[in-house]
Write a protein that holds these residues in place. Structure first.
Motif, PDB file in Angstrom:
ATOM      1  N   GLY A  91       0.771  -1.226   0.000  1.00 17.15           N
ATOM      2  CA  GLY A  91       0.000   0.000   0.000  1.00 17.15           C
ATOM      3  C   GLY A  91       0.805   1.281   0.000  1.00 17.15           C
ATOM      4  N   LEU A  92       2.114   1.175  -0.049  1.00 16.91           N
ATOM      5  CA  LEU A  92       2.961   2.358   0.006  1.00 16.91           C
ATOM      6  C   LEU A  92       2.887   3.185  -1.270  1.00 16.91           C
ATOM      7  N   GLN A  93       3.105   4.493  -1.130  1.00 16.94           N
ATOM      8  CA  GLN A  93       3.344   5.311  -2.316  1.00 16.94           C
ATOM      9  C   GLN A  93       4.653   4.872  -2.976  1.00 16.94           C
ATOM     10  N   ARG A  94       5.610   4.464  -2.167  1.00 15.01           N
ATOM     11  CA  ARG A  94       6.914   3.918  -2.550  1.00 15.01           C
ATOM     12  C   ARG A  94       7.932   4.983  -2.950  1.00 15.01           C
ATOM     13  N   TYR A  95       7.556   5.934  -3.781  1.00 14.52           N
ATOM     14  CA  TYR A  95       8.496   6.959  -4.240  1.00 14.52           C
ATOM     15  C   TYR A  95       8.241   8.289  -3.528  1.00 14.52           C
ATOM     16  N   GLY A  96       9.313   9.028  -3.318  1.00 18.46           N
ATOM     17  CA  GLY A  96       9.172  10.352  -2.738  1.00 18.46           C
ATOM     18  C   GLY A  96      10.243  11.286  -3.259  1.00 18.46           C
ATOM     19  N   THR A  97       9.867  12.535  -3.466  1.00 19.18           N
ATOM     20  CA  THR A  97      10.800  13.549  -3.957  1.00 19.18           C
ATOM     21  C   THR A  97      10.523  14.862  -3.244  1.00 19.18           C
ATOM     22  N   ALA A  98      11.585  15.554  -2.877  1.00 21.59           N
ATOM     23  CA  ALA A  98      11.423  16.868  -2.256  1.00 21.59           C
ATOM     24  C   ALA A  98      12.579  17.767  -2.671  1.00 21.59           C
ATOM     25  N   CYS A  99      12.266  19.026  -2.829  1.00 24.43           N
ATOM     26  CA  CYS A  99      13.257  20.048  -3.146  1.00 24.43           C
ATOM     27  C   CYS A  99      13.102  21.135  -2.090  1.00 24.43           C
ATOM     28  N   VAL A 100      14.155  21.351  -1.306  1.00 15.87           N
ATOM     29  CA  VAL A 100      14.046  22.253  -0.158  1.00 15.87           C
ATOM     30  C   VAL A 100      15.155  23.314  -0.216  1.00 15.87           C
ATOM     31  N   PHE A 171      18.713  17.295   5.105  1.00 14.40           N
ATOM     32  CA  PHE A 171      17.954  16.504   6.067  1.00 14.40           C
ATOM     33  C   PHE A 171      16.464  16.848   6.039  1.00 14.40           C
ATOM     34  N   LYS A 172      16.138  18.126   5.823  1.00 11.06           N
ATOM     35  CA  LYS A 172      14.731  18.492   5.683  1.00 11.06           C
ATOM     36  C   LYS A 172      14.121  17.843   4.439  1.00 11.06           C
ATOM     37  N   ALA A 173      14.844  17.899   3.330  1.00 14.21           N
ATOM     38  CA  ALA A 173      14.341  17.305   2.094  1.00 14.21           C
ATOM     39  C   ALA A 173      14.197  15.796   2.229  1.00 14.21           C
ATOM     40  N   PHE A 174      15.150  15.176   2.919  1.00 17.89           N
ATOM     41  CA  PHE A 174      15.056  13.733   3.131  1.00 17.89           C
ATOM     42  C   PHE A 174      13.806  13.399   3.953  1.00 17.89           C
ATOM     43  N   GLY A 175      13.520  14.189   4.974  1.00 17.50           N
ATOM     44  CA  GLY A 175      12.319  13.955   5.767  1.00 17.50           C
ATOM     45  C   GLY A 175      11.055  14.070   4.938  1.00 17.50           C
ATOM     46  N   ARG A 176      10.963  15.116   4.134  1.00 19.16           N
ATOM     47  CA  ARG A 176       9.756  15.316   3.322  1.00 19.16           C
ATOM     48  C   ARG A 176       9.603  14.232   2.257  1.00 19.16           C
ATOM     49  N   ALA A 177      10.711  13.837   1.629  1.00 17.72           N
ATOM     50  CA  ALA A 177      10.638  12.795   0.598  1.00 17.72           C
ATOM     51  C   ALA A 177      10.255  11.451   1.213  1.00 17.72           C
ATOM     52  N   LEU A 178      10.806  11.150   2.384  1.00 22.21           N
ATOM     53  CA  LEU A 178      10.486   9.876   3.027  1.00 22.21           C
ATOM     54  C   LEU A 178       9.045   9.858   3.515  1.00 22.21           C
ATOM     55  N   ASP A 179       8.545  10.994   3.972  1.00 20.51           N
ATOM     56  CA  ASP A 179       7.137  11.067   4.369  1.00 20.51           C
ATOM     57  C   ASP A 179       6.233  10.757   3.179  1.00 20.51           C
ATOM     58  N   GLU A 180       6.569  11.309   2.029  1.00 21.23           N
ATOM     59  CA  GLU A 180       5.770  11.047   0.818  1.00 21.23           C
ATOM     60  C   GLU A 180       5.834   9.577   0.432  1.00 21.23           C
ATOM     61  N   ALA A 181       7.020   8.990   0.480  1.00 25.29           N
ATOM     62  CA  ALA A 181       7.184   7.600   0.048  1.00 25.29           C
ATOM     63  C   ALA A 181       6.516   6.614   1.000  1.00 25.29           C
ATOM     64  N   THR A 182       6.511   6.921   2.295  1.00 23.86           N
ATOM     65  CA  THR A 182       5.921   6.003   3.274  1.00 23.86           C
ATOM     66  C   THR A 182       4.419   6.168   3.411  1.00 23.86           C
ATOM     67  N   ALA A 183       3.850   7.211   2.779  1.00 21.86           N
ATOM     68  CA  ALA A 183       2.403   7.415   2.849  1.00 21.86           C
ATOM     69  C   ALA A 183       1.670   6.236   2.208  1.00 21.86           C
TER      70      ALA A 183
END
Length: 198
Positions: A91-100, A171-183
């Motif tokens: 059920g994961l989104q699996r992918y995440g991307t963030a630009c901070v 580290f902020k971008a990693f947090g946001r990208a991982l949040d998206e991927a784990t959703a």
């Protein structure tokens, strides 16, 4: 569909470090972090806050030698905890991307919860230290986390002058990208792969 809380706890003790970490993926960004490396604590706190993960992390390491063992082993433990919390990865989104942005610095992070560990880390020239923290340890942390968490992770900072700003943006971008991927995607009841397995 009701789900159990996606959380995990990992402990690791060696002759070099003793680490205990607990993570809740669907949290509010609460972080209690103490590694003995104040700047590293700051970065991990930013990661949790911007990824909305709840983490409790205590690390004792041979900082009289340097920070390497502590930083790498924290990456190992966080990666293991993340993988355990993800469970079967259905059920994961699996992918995440963030630009901070952080003032003059810009960090771009893309990741895939593929169970295929791989790290690409492109950082500009930085100061050797921020406070007592050795900046060359940042790729070591992410490499350990990827290997034990099953992430493909690409980090790129195309520009930035201030080392603190560069790493904070990462580290902020990693947090946001991982949040998206784990959703979780309510439409997806299976593992997000045409192979049927990650």
């Amino acid at each position: 569909m009701d789900r159990k809380p996606r959380q995990a706890m990992v402990e690791r003790k060696t002759q070099e470090t003793a680490i205990a970490v607990k993570i809740l993926l669907d949290g509010t960004g609460t972080a209690e972090v103490d590694t003995g490396l104040p700047f590293f604590d700051h970065m991990l706190t930013l990661w949790a806050v911007h990824g909305l993960f709840d983490i409790t992390l205590r690390a004792q390491g041979d900082l009289d030698v340097d920070g390497h063992h502590t930083v790498e082993d924290v990456g190992i433990c966080l990666g293991q905890a993340l993988s355990k919390a993800l469970g079967d990865r259905k059920g994961l989104q699996r992918y995440g991307t963030a630009c901070v942005p952080m003032d003059e610095a810009l960090a771009q992070v893309s990741l895939d919860l593929s169970n295929r560990p791989y790290l690409v880390c492109r950082l500009p020239a930085m100061a050797e230290r921020v406070g007592t923290f050795e900046t060359e340890l940042v790729p070591e942390f992410f490499r350990a986390l990827c290997h034990h968490g099953g992430l493909t992770l690409h980090i790129a900072v195309p520009y930035g002058d201030n080392t603190h700003h560069i790493l904070e943006a990462v580290f902020k971008a990693f947090g946001r990208a991982l949040d998206e991927a784990t959703a979780l995607d309510p439409r997806r009841l299976t593992v997000p792969s045409s192979k049927g397995v990650l």
